[in-house]
Design a protein around this motif. Structure first.
Motif, PDB file in Angstrom:
ATOM      1  N   MET A   1      50.519  46.061  30.686  1.00  0.00           N
ATOM      2  CA  MET A   1      48.629  46.313  29.789  1.00  0.00           C
ATOM      3  C   MET A   1      48.759  44.820  30.366  1.00  0.00           C
ATOM      4  O   MET A   1      49.663  43.930  29.934  1.00  0.00           O
ATOM      5  CB  MET A   1      49.588  46.602  28.401  1.00  0.00           C
ATOM      6  N   LEU A   2      47.562  45.005  30.119  1.00  0.00           N
ATOM      7  CA  LEU A   2      46.755  43.565  29.623  1.00  0.00           C
ATOM      8  C   LEU A   2      46.079  43.209  28.761  1.00  0.00           C
ATOM      9  O   LEU A   2      45.363  44.028  28.138  1.00  0.00           O
ATOM     10  CB  LEU A   2      44.899  43.384  30.819  1.00  0.00           C
ATOM     11  N   GLU A   3      46.432  42.380  28.110  1.00  0.00           N
ATOM     12  CA  GLU A   3      45.817  41.926  26.953  1.00  0.00           C
ATOM     13  C   GLU A   3      44.653  40.422  26.911  1.00  0.00           C
ATOM     14  O   GLU A   3      44.906  39.923  27.556  1.00  0.00           O
ATOM     15  CB  GLU A   3      47.051  41.509  26.093  1.00  0.00           C
ATOM     16  N   PHE A   4      43.721  40.863  26.291  1.00  0.00           N
ATOM     17  CA  PHE A   4      42.355  39.165  25.749  1.00  0.00           C
ATOM     18  C   PHE A   4      42.728  38.958  24.162  1.00  0.00           C
ATOM     19  O   PHE A   4      43.053  40.065  23.879  1.00  0.00           O
ATOM     20  CB  PHE A   4      41.715  40.083  26.423  1.00  0.00           C
ATOM     21  N   ALA A   5      43.370  37.272  24.846  1.00  0.00           N
ATOM     22  CA  ALA A   5      43.286  37.323  23.188  1.00  0.00           C
ATOM     23  C   ALA A   5      41.414  36.604  22.302  1.00  0.00           C
ATOM     24  O   ALA A   5      41.141  37.647  22.938  1.00  0.00           O
ATOM     25  CB  ALA A   5      43.479  35.313  23.179  1.00  0.00           C
ATOM     26  N   ARG A   6      42.247  36.887  21.123  1.00  0.00           N
ATOM     27  CA  ARG A   6      40.883  36.873  20.133  1.00  0.00           C
ATOM     28  C   ARG A   6      39.343  35.926  20.531  1.00  0.00           C
ATOM     29  O   ARG A   6      38.236  35.887  20.574  1.00  0.00           O
ATOM     30  CB  ARG A   6      41.288  36.759  19.137  1.00  0.00           C
ATOM     31  N   ASN A   7      40.423  34.565  21.066  1.00  0.00           N
ATOM     32  CA  ASN A   7      38.566  33.533  21.460  1.00  0.00           C
ATOM     33  C   ASN A   7      38.257  33.922  22.548  1.00  0.00           C
ATOM     34  O   ASN A   7      37.489  33.895  22.698  1.00  0.00           O
ATOM     35  CB  ASN A   7      39.410  32.356  21.377  1.00  0.00           C
ATOM     36  N   ILE A   8      38.795  34.771  23.457  1.00  0.00           N
ATOM     37  CA  ILE A   8      37.567  35.515  24.547  1.00  0.00           C
ATOM     38  C   ILE A   8      37.198  36.523  23.914  1.00  0.00           C
ATOM     39  O   ILE A   8      35.862  37.308  25.005  1.00  0.00           O
ATOM     40  CB  ILE A   8      39.192  36.071  25.771  1.00  0.00           C
ATOM     41  N   CYS A   9      38.041  37.447  23.706  1.00  0.00           N
ATOM     42  CA  CYS A   9      36.444  38.704  23.181  1.00  0.00           C
ATOM     43  C   CYS A   9      36.058  38.730  21.928  1.00  0.00           C
ATOM     44  O   CYS A   9      35.019  39.386  21.938  1.00  0.00           O
ATOM     45  CB  CYS A   9      38.413  40.005  22.120  1.00  0.00           C
ATOM     46  N   SER A  10      35.885  36.762  21.736  1.00  0.00           N
ATOM     47  CA  SER A  10      35.374  37.337  20.357  1.00  0.00           C
ATOM     48  C   SER A  10      33.945  36.353  20.560  1.00  0.00           C
ATOM     49  O   SER A  10      32.996  36.478  20.214  1.00  0.00           O
ATOM     50  CB  SER A  10      35.430  36.640  19.496  1.00  0.00           C
ATOM     51  N   ASP A  11      34.350  35.365  21.982  1.00  0.00           N
ATOM     52  CA  ASP A  11      33.238  35.196  22.845  1.00  0.00           C
ATOM     53  C   ASP A  11      32.733  35.872  23.688  1.00  0.00           C
ATOM     54  O   ASP A  11      32.911  36.168  24.953  1.00  0.00           O
ATOM     55  CB  ASP A  11      33.266  34.132  23.467  1.00  0.00           C
ATOM     56  N   LEU A  12      31.446  36.607  23.301  1.00  0.00           N
ATOM     57  CA  LEU A  12      30.160  37.055  24.195  1.00  0.00           C
ATOM     58  C   LEU A  12      30.226  36.902  25.781  1.00  0.00           C
ATOM     59  O   LEU A  12      30.259  37.615  26.517  1.00  0.00           O
ATOM     60  CB  LEU A  12      28.929  37.807  23.880  1.00  0.00           C
ATOM     61  N   GLU A  13      29.985  36.212  26.341  1.00  0.00           N
ATOM     62  CA  GLU A  13      29.967  35.021  27.112  1.00  0.00           C
ATOM     63  C   GLU A  13      31.177  35.219  28.436  1.00  0.00           C
ATOM     64  O   GLU A  13      31.376  35.852  29.335  1.00  0.00           O
ATOM     65  CB  GLU A  13      29.143  33.383  26.996  1.00  0.00           C
ATOM     66  N   SER A  14      32.284  34.655  27.749  1.00  0.00           N
ATOM     67  CA  SER A  14      33.612  34.907  28.054  1.00  0.00           C
ATOM     68  C   SER A  14      34.270  35.943  28.969  1.00  0.00           C
ATOM     69  O   SER A  14      35.165  36.301  29.892  1.00  0.00           O
ATOM     70  CB  SER A  14      34.897  34.368  26.972  1.00  0.00           C
ATOM     71  N   ALA A  15      33.254  37.308  27.280  1.00  0.00           N
ATOM     72  CA  ALA A  15      34.275  38.867  27.354  1.00  0.00           C
ATOM     73  C   ALA A  15      33.495  38.916  28.740  1.00  0.00           C
ATOM     74  O   ALA A  15      33.592  40.386  29.482  1.00  0.00           O
ATOM     75  CB  ALA A  15      33.678  39.290  26.271  1.00  0.00           C
ATOM     76  N   GLN A  16      32.235  39.131  28.902  1.00  0.00           N
ATOM     77  CA  GLN A  16      30.943  39.709  30.028  1.00  0.00           C
ATOM     78  C   GLN A  16      31.871  38.802  31.856  1.00  0.00           C
ATOM     79  O   GLN A  16      31.330  40.085  32.053  1.00  0.00           O
ATOM     80  CB  GLN A  16      29.937  39.202  29.853  1.00  0.00           C
ATOM     81  N   ALA A  17      32.103  37.538  31.010  1.00  0.00           N
ATOM     82  CA  ALA A  17      32.812  37.392  32.578  1.00  0.00           C
ATOM     83  C   ALA A  17      33.544  37.772  33.056  1.00  0.00           C
ATOM     84  O   ALA A  17      34.319  37.808  34.008  1.00  0.00           O
ATOM     85  CB  ALA A  17      33.203  36.146  32.525  1.00  0.00           C
ATOM     86  N   ARG A  18      34.634  38.951  32.518  1.00  0.00           N
ATOM     87  CA  ARG A  18      35.878  39.535  32.974  1.00  0.00           C
ATOM     88  C   ARG A  18      35.203  40.979  32.908  1.00  0.00           C
ATOM     89  O   ARG A  18      34.883  41.298  32.318  1.00  0.00           O
ATOM     90  CB  ARG A  18      36.680  39.296  31.632  1.00  0.00           C
ATOM     91  N   GLU A  19      36.325  41.625  33.976  1.00  0.00           N
ATOM     92  CA  GLU A  19      36.296  43.032  33.876  1.00  0.00           C
ATOM     93  C   GLU A  19      37.198  43.506  34.105  1.00  0.00           C
ATOM     94  O   GLU A  19      38.301  43.332  35.108  1.00  0.00           O
ATOM     95  CB  GLU A  19      35.001  42.720  35.221  1.00  0.00           C
ATOM     96  N   TRP A  20      37.130  45.495  34.103  1.00  0.00           N
ATOM     97  CA  TRP A  20      38.293  45.895  34.070  1.00  0.00           C
ATOM     98  C   TRP A  20      38.621  47.403  35.177  1.00  0.00           C
ATOM     99  O   TRP A  20      37.157  47.294  35.320  1.00  0.00           O
ATOM    100  CB  TRP A  20      38.814  46.325  32.325  1.00  0.00           C
ATOM    101  N   LEU A  21      39.000  48.061  35.456  1.00  0.00           N
ATOM    102  CA  LEU A  21      38.900  48.908  36.323  1.00  0.00           C
ATOM    103  C   LEU A  21      39.984  49.877  36.308  1.00  0.00           C
ATOM    104  O   LEU A  21      41.132  49.284  36.501  1.00  0.00           O
ATOM    105  CB  LEU A  21      38.694  48.343  37.602  1.00  0.00           C
ATOM    106  N   VAL A  22      39.616  51.080  36.205  1.00  0.00           N
ATOM    107  CA  VAL A  22      40.811  51.902  36.554  1.00  0.00           C
ATOM    108  C   VAL A  22      40.413  52.721  37.218  1.00  0.00           C
ATOM    109  O   VAL A  22      39.199  53.353  37.729  1.00  0.00           O
ATOM    110  CB  VAL A  22      40.842  52.468  35.226  1.00  0.00           C
ATOM    111  N   THR A  23      41.044  53.126  38.460  1.00  0.00           N
ATOM    112  CA  THR A  23      40.981  54.575  39.382  1.00  0.00           C
ATOM    113  C   THR A  23      42.342  55.232  39.094  1.00  0.00           C
ATOM    114  O   THR A  23      42.796  55.647  38.149  1.00  0.00           O
ATOM    115  CB  THR A  23      41.420  53.926  40.887  1.00  0.00           C
ATOM    116  N   ASN A  24      41.390  56.867  40.233  1.00  0.00           N
ATOM    117  CA  ASN A  24      41.874  57.671  39.621  1.00  0.00           C
ATOM    118  C   ASN A  24      42.620  58.339  41.159  1.00  0.00           C
ATOM    119  O   ASN A  24      43.840  59.403  40.866  1.00  0.00           O
ATOM    120  CB  ASN A  24      41.695  59.148  39.453  1.00  0.00           C
ATOM    121  N   GLY A  25      42.914  57.616  42.429  1.00  0.00           N
ATOM    122  CA  GLY A  25      44.002  57.542  43.882  1.00  0.00           C
ATOM    123  C   GLY A  25      42.317  58.628  44.545  1.00  0.00           C
ATOM    124  O   GLY A  25      43.128  58.383  45.335  1.00  0.00           O
ATOM    125  N   ILE A  26      42.011  59.017  43.931  1.00  0.00           N
ATOM    126  CA  ILE A  26      41.642  60.065  44.609  1.00  0.00           C
ATOM    127  C   ILE A  26      39.586  60.446  44.864  1.00  0.00           C
ATOM    128  O   ILE A  26      38.486  60.782  45.125  1.00  0.00           O
ATOM    129  CB  ILE A  26      41.452  61.992  44.783  1.00  0.00           C
TER     130      ILE A  26
END
Length: 66
Positions: A1-26
């Motif tokens: 599990m990946l967690e982000f601190a409150r200071n990253i999530c509350s700052d829109l510029e920082s939050a938009q600079a970080r991306e997430w990706l989930v794949t299903n293998g097919i």
């Protein structure tokens, strides 16, 4: 599990600079930014490979909260 601190999530510029990706293998995936807005053309909540390995189709682009 990946967690982000409150200071990253509350700052829109920082939050938009970080991306997430989930794949299903097919070939399908879900991808977006931590902040929520889609900043790239290939971001989506459900991108399915209907004709693997290519032929990806964006099925769910976003969900609106009410």
């Amino acid at each position: 599990m990946l967690e982000f601190a409150r200071n990253i999530c509350s700052d829109l510029e920082s939050a938009q600079a970080r991306e997430w990706l989930v794949t299903n293998g097919i070939g399908g995936y879900a991808m977006g930014t931590v902040g929520g807005p889609r900043t790239r053309a290939y971001h989506g909540l459900l991108v399915a490979a209907l004709d693997p390995p290519l032929g990806r189709t964006l099925l769910v682009s976003h969900v609106d909260e009410t």
